[in-house]
Write a protein that holds these residues in place. Structure first.
Motif, PDB file in Angstrom:
ATOM      1  N   LEU A 107     -13.191  15.182   8.653  1.00 56.19           N
ATOM      2  CA  LEU A 107     -13.204  16.177   9.718  1.00 56.19           C
ATOM      3  C   LEU A 107     -12.405  15.687  10.928  1.00 56.19           C
ATOM      4  N   PHE A 108     -11.517  16.508  11.356  1.00 52.72           N
ATOM      5  CA  PHE A 108     -10.638  16.232  12.493  1.00 52.72           C
ATOM      6  C   PHE A 108     -11.121  17.135  13.632  1.00 52.72           C
ATOM      7  N   LEU A 109     -11.500  16.526  14.755  1.00 53.18           N
ATOM      8  CA  LEU A 109     -11.952  17.316  15.901  1.00 53.18           C
ATOM      9  C   LEU A 109     -11.098  16.947  17.107  1.00 53.18           C
ATOM     10  N   ALA A 118       0.842  -1.199   0.000  1.00 46.83           N
ATOM     11  CA  ALA A 118       0.000   0.000   0.000  1.00 46.83           C
ATOM     12  C   ALA A 118       0.876   1.246   0.000  1.00 46.83           C
ATOM     13  N   ARG A 119       0.663   2.097  -0.995  1.00 44.09           N
ATOM     14  CA  ARG A 119       1.379   3.373  -1.036  1.00 44.09           C
ATOM     15  C   ARG A 119       0.987   4.227   0.181  1.00 44.09           C
ATOM     16  N   GLN A 120       1.923   4.976   0.693  1.00 48.47           N
ATOM     17  CA  GLN A 120       1.599   5.890   1.800  1.00 48.47           C
ATOM     18  C   GLN A 120       1.768   7.321   1.329  1.00 48.47           C
ATOM     19  N   ASP A 121       0.758   8.144   1.541  1.00 45.08           N
ATOM     20  CA  ASP A 121       0.822   9.550   1.122  1.00 45.08           C
ATOM     21  C   ASP A 121       1.183  10.448   2.301  1.00 45.08           C
ATOM     22  N   ASP A 122       1.578  11.672   1.956  1.00 49.55           N
ATOM     23  CA  ASP A 122       1.807  12.668   3.011  1.00 49.55           C
ATOM     24  C   ASP A 122       0.473  13.086   3.621  1.00 49.55           C
ATOM     25  N   TRP A 123       0.564  13.611   4.859  1.00 48.81           N
ATOM     26  CA  TRP A 123      -0.647  14.084   5.526  1.00 48.81           C
ATOM     27  C   TRP A 123      -0.662  15.610   5.473  1.00 48.81           C
ATOM     28  N   TYR A 124      -1.849  16.192   5.372  1.00 47.79           N
ATOM     29  CA  TYR A 124      -1.943  17.641   5.583  1.00 47.79           C
ATOM     30  C   TYR A 124      -3.309  17.997   6.142  1.00 47.79           C
ATOM     31  N   ASP A 125      -3.387  19.191   6.701  1.00 50.88           N
ATOM     32  CA  ASP A 125      -4.669  19.637   7.253  1.00 50.88           C
ATOM     33  C   ASP A 125      -4.779  21.147   7.233  1.00 50.88           C
ATOM     34  N   LEU A 126      -5.997  21.607   7.271  1.00 50.54           N
ATOM     35  CA  LEU A 126      -6.306  23.026   7.464  1.00 50.54           C
ATOM     36  C   LEU A 126      -7.055  23.108   8.789  1.00 50.54           C
ATOM     37  N   HIS A 138      -7.974  26.931  30.125  1.00 49.21           N
ATOM     38  CA  HIS A 138      -7.924  25.490  30.348  1.00 49.21           C
ATOM     39  C   HIS A 138      -8.336  24.659  29.133  1.00 49.21           C
ATOM     40  N   LEU A 139      -9.215  25.215  28.305  1.00 51.54           N
ATOM     41  CA  LEU A 139      -9.847  24.395  27.273  1.00 51.54           C
ATOM     42  C   LEU A 139      -9.568  24.947  25.877  1.00 51.54           C
ATOM     43  N   THR A 140      -9.078  24.069  24.992  1.00 45.91           N
ATOM     44  CA  THR A 140      -8.862  24.455  23.598  1.00 45.91           C
ATOM     45  C   THR A 140      -9.566  23.465  22.686  1.00 45.91           C
ATOM     46  N   LEU A 141     -10.342  23.994  21.745  1.00 53.60           N
ATOM     47  CA  LEU A 141     -11.054  23.164  20.775  1.00 53.60           C
ATOM     48  C   LEU A 141     -10.430  23.382  19.404  1.00 53.60           C
ATOM     49  N   THR A 142     -10.256  22.280  18.672  1.00 58.84           N
ATOM     50  CA  THR A 142      -9.676  22.386  17.345  1.00 58.84           C
ATOM     51  C   THR A 142     -10.543  21.632  16.355  1.00 58.84           C
ATOM     52  N   ALA A 143     -10.786  22.264  15.224  1.00 54.69           N
ATOM     53  CA  ALA A 143     -11.463  21.586  14.121  1.00 54.69           C
ATOM     54  C   ALA A 143     -10.565  21.726  12.903  1.00 54.69           C
ATOM     55  N   ALA A 144     -10.460  20.639  12.142  1.00 50.79           N
ATOM     56  CA  ALA A 144      -9.590  20.684  10.969  1.00 50.79           C
ATOM     57  C   ALA A 144     -10.182  19.843   9.862  1.00 50.79           C
ATOM     58  N   TRP A 145      -9.744  20.148   8.671  1.00 52.60           N
ATOM     59  CA  TRP A 145     -10.015  19.295   7.532  1.00 52.60           C
ATOM     60  C   TRP A 145      -8.690  18.606   7.239  1.00 52.60           C
ATOM     61  N   ALA A 146      -8.671  17.280   7.439  1.00 58.17           N
ATOM     62  CA  ALA A 146      -7.406  16.564   7.316  1.00 58.17           C
ATOM     63  C   ALA A 146      -7.457  15.609   6.136  1.00 58.17           C
ATOM     64  N   ASP A 147      -6.344  15.536   5.438  1.00 62.42           N
ATOM     65  CA  ASP A 147      -6.242  14.626   4.285  1.00 62.42           C
ATOM     66  C   ASP A 147      -5.039  13.718   4.510  1.00 62.42           C
ATOM     67  N   LEU A 148      -5.305  12.427   4.763  1.00 70.55           N
ATOM     68  CA  LEU A 148      -4.221  11.476   5.012  1.00 70.55           C
ATOM     69  C   LEU A 148      -3.887  10.662   3.756  1.00 70.55           C
ATOM     70  N   GLY A 149      -4.510  11.005   2.647  1.00 68.58           N
ATOM     71  CA  GLY A 149      -4.187  10.334   1.386  1.00 68.58           C
ATOM     72  C   GLY A 149      -4.671   8.894   1.381  1.00 68.58           C
TER      73      GLY A 149
END
Lengths: 296, 161, 204
Positions: A288-290, A249-257, A266-277
């Protein structure tokens, strides 16, 4: 065996650095809290303080050089054919040393059946990390080119050794060594991190370490750029290069916005659009990355 | 008469001595210079404008000082302070650093904070109060950061503990 | 004979006081140089209650110009000592001295805080912010206490007659409890200054 020696040596160096980091206090006491909002970063999927998918040179927790801090995190990434989760805890000592633990679970769901692993087959791994801040200051060094620099290690133990061997993986455990440079360009409201990682992990270790195409550690780059919209809100992008050691299986680079929001200290929330290929022959794994991180 | 002579003698002996402005407590003499402000001033007039000029800076400093006196993380540091002098020198410093038509007559950062035992956490608490004061004045965040970029390196002189 | 009769007469003339006379002690270091800030004490009379005693000097340890003033303060056991801050910077005074340990959290100018000292002995004072600030409180259980000045001499005006053991304490004394003693036979010190020398280490 060689891995164990490297780990032990690094741990020793980190412990002695922690002992000298406080200078010579007249009394033994420590404080909690004190960092500016968001300057502890969030927690990357491997458990270290950083961005979403790459460690930064910052030390987790709200503590300053006079104290102790810590964070816990939960991250979930829903992909078309898999579900990825990471949860764990990290401690920061005197804004100098960080120890972290994370557990990653990669649920193959119905895809597991298609792969012949069985529906809901889950790869899981434990990641123990240590990070030592060695130079510079990302926040206060505004008059200097020098970024904040940290070096770290992550030891990973995957619980699916038999499957990993069957798909051509070399080992179910492995370690990454990395160096990160983080700098806040306040005049531009920009945050930049560059990480160089020595790794032989397949999909971050979820598919084991090394493989039929190569077993050696190779140097991989990771970059994060964030723009501060307010004291509480940062938006940005990350890119992480990946090695390619498995023939099946080919492995691609990962990226996100991403967008990270500090609800409070105390509290941090993160939302991202992630592409793991492509993962295990299933392409276009993006979603969606939460992430939620709580700390003191 | 003797008192007057003594004052005259002491003034003559102190280099670059500044008379104590009304309402302020006397301080040990020091060399007055804009270089005491701790950074080179900005040359971009847009930033000074974004801060609302001298009047805006005055309001920001007054608001910040109000906030720090009631901030439990900072109140003890400033309880002993000469607030008249603190406000005046902070206004001068911010105005000078933002490229305004002001001179800074206060002490260098290192000597004005020596012996206060300020920690990084306290420095950051002060920054937070300044951010709130700049928010209240409506200074855009990226313009706030232009000032903070000049103040941040002063952490090395101000933090002693 | 007169030496015995005179104090007897004084005792008769001053009812309520045991026979007393001035005692002067000269404290020096091993090289003979006078030692300031040495505290001399004599044993208390029977039934003495230090909790009710008041010395003539104020029970006050000021912080002024980043120093403890006085450098050494003598207080009776049970005394409530004031710690006013005369500086424009805050202080954070503490002591790790055994059962007299205490801590006064960060406090600003002109704030006097009270600390009680319920146990005899030496109390070393420090400031969490200013490492160079060091001061001492000597908690005693006797009315007979005095401190040496720059000339190394301490005087107790109403020292009891008879054989006496003089205890001398100094913050820099090298002995285990910081003290040395001097036994005076009856009449030994009359009309002259008793001498005692202490081995001291260099101050920190």
């Amino acid at each position: 065996m060689r891995k164990i020696v490297i780990l032990a040596t690094l741990a020793g160096a980190i412990l002695s650095a922690a002992a000298s980091a406080q200078g010579a206090p007249s009394r033994f006491d420590f404080e909690t809290g004190g960092k500016l909002l968001l300057t502890r970063g969030i927690t990357e999927v491997g458990g270290a303080g950083g961005g979403g998918i790459t460690p930064w040179a910052v030390i987790t927790g709200n503590e300053t050089d006079r104290g102790i801090g810590g964070t816990v995190h939960y991250t979930r990434l829903d992909l078309p054919d898999f579900t990825f989760q990471s949860y764990g805890a990290a401690i920061g000592l005197f804004d100098r040393v960080e120890f972290s633990y994370a557990r990653q679970e990669f649920d193959t769901g119905a895809t597991g059946g298609a792969l012949g692993l069985g529906n809901g087959f889950t790869f899981a791994q434990d990641i123990w990390g240590a990070k030592l801040r060695v130079a510079g200051d990302a926040v206060y060094g505004q008059d200097r080119w020098m970024p904040q620099i940290a070096v770290g290690v992550q030891y990973k133990q995957n619980d699916q050794g038999a499957v990993i061997g069957a798909v051509g993986g070399d080992s179910a455990s492995g370690y990454d060594l990395y160096a990160s440079a983080t700098k806040l360009y306040l005049s531009q409201s920009l945050l930049v991190n560059v990480t160089a990682r020595l790794t032989n992990a397949n999909q971050n270790g979820l598919l084991g370490f090394g493989g039929d195409l190569g077993t050696d550690h190779t140097l991989q780059g990771e970059v994060s750029v964030g723009y501060m919209i307010s004291r509480r809100l940062v938006v940005g992008a990350e890119y992480r290069f990946m090695p390619d050691n498995l023939g099946f299986a080919r492995q691609d680079d990962w990226y996100d916005l991403f967008a990270a929001y500090a609800v409070n200290e105390h509290l941090t929330l993160t939302a991202a659009w992630a592409d793991l290929g492509s993962i295990a022959t299933f392409g276009e794994q993006r979603g969606l990355f939460l992430s939620i991180q709580a700390g003191f | 008469m003797i008192t007057l002579l003594a004052i005259a003698a002491s003034l003559a002996l102190t280099p670059a001595a500044m008379p104590t402005p009304p309402g302020e407590l006397p301080v040990d003499p020091y060399e007055v210079s804009n270089s005491n402000a701790g950074a080179e001033p900005l040359s971009d007039p847009a930033v000074f404008e974004a801060f609302g000029g001298i009047e805006g800076i005055d309001r920001i400093v007054d608001d910040m000082v109000e906030r720090i006196t009631v901030d439990p993380r900072l109140a003890d540091i400033f309880r002993a302070s000469d607030f008249v002098r603190l406000r005046r020198t902070l206004k001068e410093q911010f105005c000078y650093l933002l490229g305004g038509p002001c001179d800074y007559t206060g002490m260098p950062m290192r000597s004005s904070h020596a012996d206060h035992g300020i920690t990084t956490a306290e420095f950051n608490a002060l920054v937070e109060n300044l951010q709130l004061a700049m928010d209240a004045e409506g200074v855009p965040f990226r313009m706030q950061n232009r000032l903070l970029a000049l103040l941040a390196p002063m952490q090395r002189d101000i933090v002693t503990r | 004979m007169i030496r015995f009769l005179l104090p007897l007469a004084l005792a008769v003339l001053a009812p309520g006081h045991a026979s007393a006379s001035p005692l002067e002690v000269q404290v020096t270091d091993a090289s003979g140089a006078p030692l300031a800030n040495a505290v001399i004490t004599l044993p208390a009379p029977d039934g003495f209650d230090p909790e009710r005693h008041r010395f003539q000097w104020p029970m006050m340890m000021e912080q002024q110009r980043l120093q403890f003033v006085p450098h050494v303060l003598v207080v009776p056991r049970g005394a409530q000592v004031e710690f006013p801050n005369r500086d424009r910077v805050r202080h954070h005074v503490y002591s790790f001295s055994g059962s007299n340990a205490f801590e006064l959290e960060l406090y600003g100018r002109e704030e006097a805080r009270l600390v009680g000292f319920g146990h005899p002995g030496a109390v070393v004072l420090g400031c969490n912010i200013h490492d160079a600030m060091i001061g001492y409180i000597r908690v005693v259980e006797t009315p007979y206490a005095a401190m040496t000045g720059a000339d190394g001499v301490a005087a107790i005006a109403d020292a009891p007659e008879g054989p006496l053991t003089v205890t001398v304490w100094h913050p820099y004394a090298t002995s285990a409890d910081g003290t040395a003693t001097l036994a005076l036979a009856e009449g030994d010190s009359a009309g002259r200054t008793a001498q005692i020398s202490l081995n001291i280490r260099a101050p920190r």
